[in-house]
Design a protein around this motif. Structure first.
Motif, PDB file in Angstrom:
ATOM      1  N   LYS A 194       0.834  -1.200   0.000  1.00  0.00           N
ATOM      2  CA  LYS A 194       0.000   0.000   0.000  1.00  0.00           C
ATOM      3  C   LYS A 194       0.872   1.254   0.000  1.00  0.00           C
ATOM      4  O   LYS A 194       1.750   1.425   0.840  1.00  0.00           O
ATOM      5  N   LYS A 195       0.625   2.140  -0.962  1.00  0.00           N
ATOM      6  CA  LYS A 195       1.329   3.416  -0.991  1.00  0.00           C
ATOM      7  C   LYS A 195       0.645   4.408  -0.047  1.00  0.00           C
ATOM      8  O   LYS A 195      -0.585   4.461   0.005  1.00  0.00           O
ATOM      9  N   PRO A 196       1.412   5.185   0.714  1.00  0.00           N
ATOM     10  CA  PRO A 196       0.794   6.208   1.562  1.00  0.00           C
ATOM     11  C   PRO A 196      -0.015   7.194   0.711  1.00  0.00           C
ATOM     12  O   PRO A 196       0.404   7.595  -0.378  1.00  0.00           O
ATOM     13  N   GLY A 197      -1.187   7.570   1.207  1.00  0.00           N
ATOM     14  CA  GLY A 197      -2.064   8.476   0.460  1.00  0.00           C
ATOM     15  C   GLY A 197      -1.852   9.927   0.848  1.00  0.00           C
ATOM     16  O   GLY A 197      -1.862  10.265   2.031  1.00  0.00           O
ATOM     17  N   ILE A 236     -13.179  13.438   4.184  1.00  0.00           N
ATOM     18  CA  ILE A 236     -11.867  13.096   3.634  1.00  0.00           C
ATOM     19  C   ILE A 236     -11.769  11.572   3.568  1.00  0.00           C
ATOM     20  O   ILE A 236     -11.978  10.889   4.581  1.00  0.00           O
ATOM     21  N   PRO A 237     -11.501  10.992   2.404  1.00  0.00           N
ATOM     22  CA  PRO A 237     -11.486   9.534   2.243  1.00  0.00           C
ATOM     23  C   PRO A 237     -10.524   8.841   3.214  1.00  0.00           C
ATOM     24  O   PRO A 237      -9.512   9.408   3.628  1.00  0.00           O
ATOM     25  N   ASP A 238     -10.843   7.590   3.548  1.00  0.00           N
ATOM     26  CA  ASP A 238     -10.029   6.814   4.490  1.00  0.00           C
ATOM     27  C   ASP A 238      -8.611   6.561   3.956  1.00  0.00           C
ATOM     28  O   ASP A 238      -7.687   6.366   4.736  1.00  0.00           O
ATOM     29  N   GLY A 239      -8.448   6.528   2.636  1.00  0.00           N
ATOM     30  CA  GLY A 239      -7.128   6.234   2.060  1.00  0.00           C
ATOM     31  C   GLY A 239      -6.141   7.376   2.158  1.00  0.00           C
ATOM     32  O   GLY A 239      -4.964   7.226   1.813  1.00  0.00           O
ATOM     33  N   ILE A 260     -11.864  18.575   8.390  1.00  0.00           N
ATOM     34  CA  ILE A 260     -10.431  18.583   8.703  1.00  0.00           C
ATOM     35  C   ILE A 260     -10.208  18.128  10.132  1.00  0.00           C
ATOM     36  O   ILE A 260      -9.283  17.340  10.414  1.00  0.00           O
ATOM     37  N   ASP A 261     -11.037  18.586  11.069  1.00  0.00           N
ATOM     38  CA  ASP A 261     -10.904  18.187  12.471  1.00  0.00           C
ATOM     39  C   ASP A 261     -11.084  16.675  12.631  1.00  0.00           C
ATOM     40  O   ASP A 261     -10.350  16.031  13.386  1.00  0.00           O
ATOM     41  N   GLN A 262     -12.064  16.119  11.944  1.00  0.00           N
ATOM     42  CA  GLN A 262     -12.294  14.675  12.019  1.00  0.00           C
ATOM     43  C   GLN A 262     -11.127  13.887  11.444  1.00  0.00           C
ATOM     44  O   GLN A 262     -10.779  12.815  11.946  1.00  0.00           O
ATOM     45  N   PHE A 263     -10.509  14.432  10.386  1.00  0.00           N
ATOM     46  CA  PHE A 263      -9.344  13.767   9.778  1.00  0.00           C
ATOM     47  C   PHE A 263      -8.154  13.776  10.741  1.00  0.00           C
ATOM     48  O   PHE A 263      -7.459  12.776  10.908  1.00  0.00           O
ATOM     49  N   VAL A 264      -7.916  14.937  11.371  1.00  0.00           N
ATOM     50  CA  VAL A 264      -6.780  15.066  12.300  1.00  0.00           C
ATOM     51  C   VAL A 264      -6.957  14.143  13.500  1.00  0.00           C
ATOM     52  O   VAL A 264      -5.997  13.544  14.007  1.00  0.00           O
ATOM     53  N   MET A 265      -8.180  14.021  13.975  1.00  0.00           N
ATOM     54  CA  MET A 265      -8.440  13.167  15.138  1.00  0.00           C
ATOM     55  C   MET A 265      -8.354  11.698  14.768  1.00  0.00           C
ATOM     56  O   MET A 265      -8.018  10.871  15.590  1.00  0.00           O
TER      57      MET A 265
END
Length: 265
Positions: A194-197, A236-239, A260-265
């Motif tokens: 898996k490549k980092p997204g 923001i997608p899980d990948g 963005i907050d949900q992604f950072v958490m």
């Protein structure tokens, strides 16, 4: 004690004591093998991430280094530093890692094709240097690269990522400092499918000129890179592992901030 030792060395059996001392030193070196890193950059101290990569190997890694031949002093030093570093890797997991030095002019087994042709096909950039000899000057093509082989896959390791267009001691030193990163990056790519997204955020006035697209071309080999419009995506997608937000000129709305907050958490 001192007088006793002096008597032994003065006798005709002094060589027996010397053999015992040498045997003891070799035995202790074999049992308590260690390397003391006295370099300022801690060049011979592996990071935790690299140690974990070596520890988790479940198959053998073969490293072919193409720094064998007649080189100027700077590249001889780079070849020596590369061997020292690979020896350090082998100390961590000797049963799973092997390395060898090959001349790029040597022919590949079963063919009349030199290794250099294959290296160019893999993306290696050769360096044409003029080597001074007694009889005059001669041109020497150098491939400052290594190839890692793991489970039928290959990865090119750039050992001299100099970008100034000149060969200098400063760039040789820089190449030595980056050596662990270059090998670890290639090993990580081979062991992880898996490549980092990475996502480049758009929709709030971020630059969308040629620069982000140049970034895509630069990173696409090692990363899953794409544009992400925060206004259009429900989340923001899980990948996505990394979100890049560059100089937005429009204020983020509450819904976009929440994403963005949900992604950072």
């Amino acid at each position: 004690m001192r007088k006793s030792i002096e008597k032994i060395f003065a006798s005709k059996y002094w060589w027996l004591l010397l053999l015992v001392i040498l045997f003891a030193v070799n035995f202790l070196a074999a049992v308590f093998h260690a390397r003391f890193d006295l370099t300022k950059e801690k060049r011979y101290t592996l990071s935790r991430a690299t140690k974990d990569l070596l520890k988790n190997l479940d198959d053998k890694v073969q490293v072919d280094v193409f720094l064998k031949g007649e080189f100027p002093s700077g590249f001889k030093k780079l070849a020596f530093s590369t061997e020292e570093f690979l020896r350090l890797l082998k100390d961590r997991n000797g049963s799973k890692l092997n390395y060898r030095f090959i001349s790029p002019t040597d022919e590949m087994p079963g063919t009349k094709k030199p290794y250099g042709d294959t290296l160019v096909g893999m993306g290696a950039v050769p360096i044409n240097l003029t080597v001074q000899k007694k009889a005059g000057e001669s041109s020497n093509i150098i491939f400052p690269v290594a190839v890692m082989n793991y489970k039928g896959k290959q990865s090119l390791v750039n050992l001299y990522p100099g970008a100034s267009g000149k060969i200098s001691q400063e760039e040789i030193n820089s190449a030595e400092a980056l050596m662990e990163y270059q090998f670890a990056k290639s090993l990580d790519k081979l062991t992880n499918d898996k490549k980092p997204g990475i996502a480049y955020a758009t929709g709030n006035g971020q630059p969308v000129d040629s620069r982000p697209y140049d970034l895509v071309q630069t990173l696409k080999q090692d990363y899953a890179f794409g544009m992400l419009n925060l206004k259009e995506q429900p989340k923001i997608p899980d990948g996505v592992d990394v979100l890049i937000i560059v100089k937005p000129t429009q204020q983020f709305k509450e819904g976009e901030k929440l994403k963005i907050d949900q992604f950072v958490m």
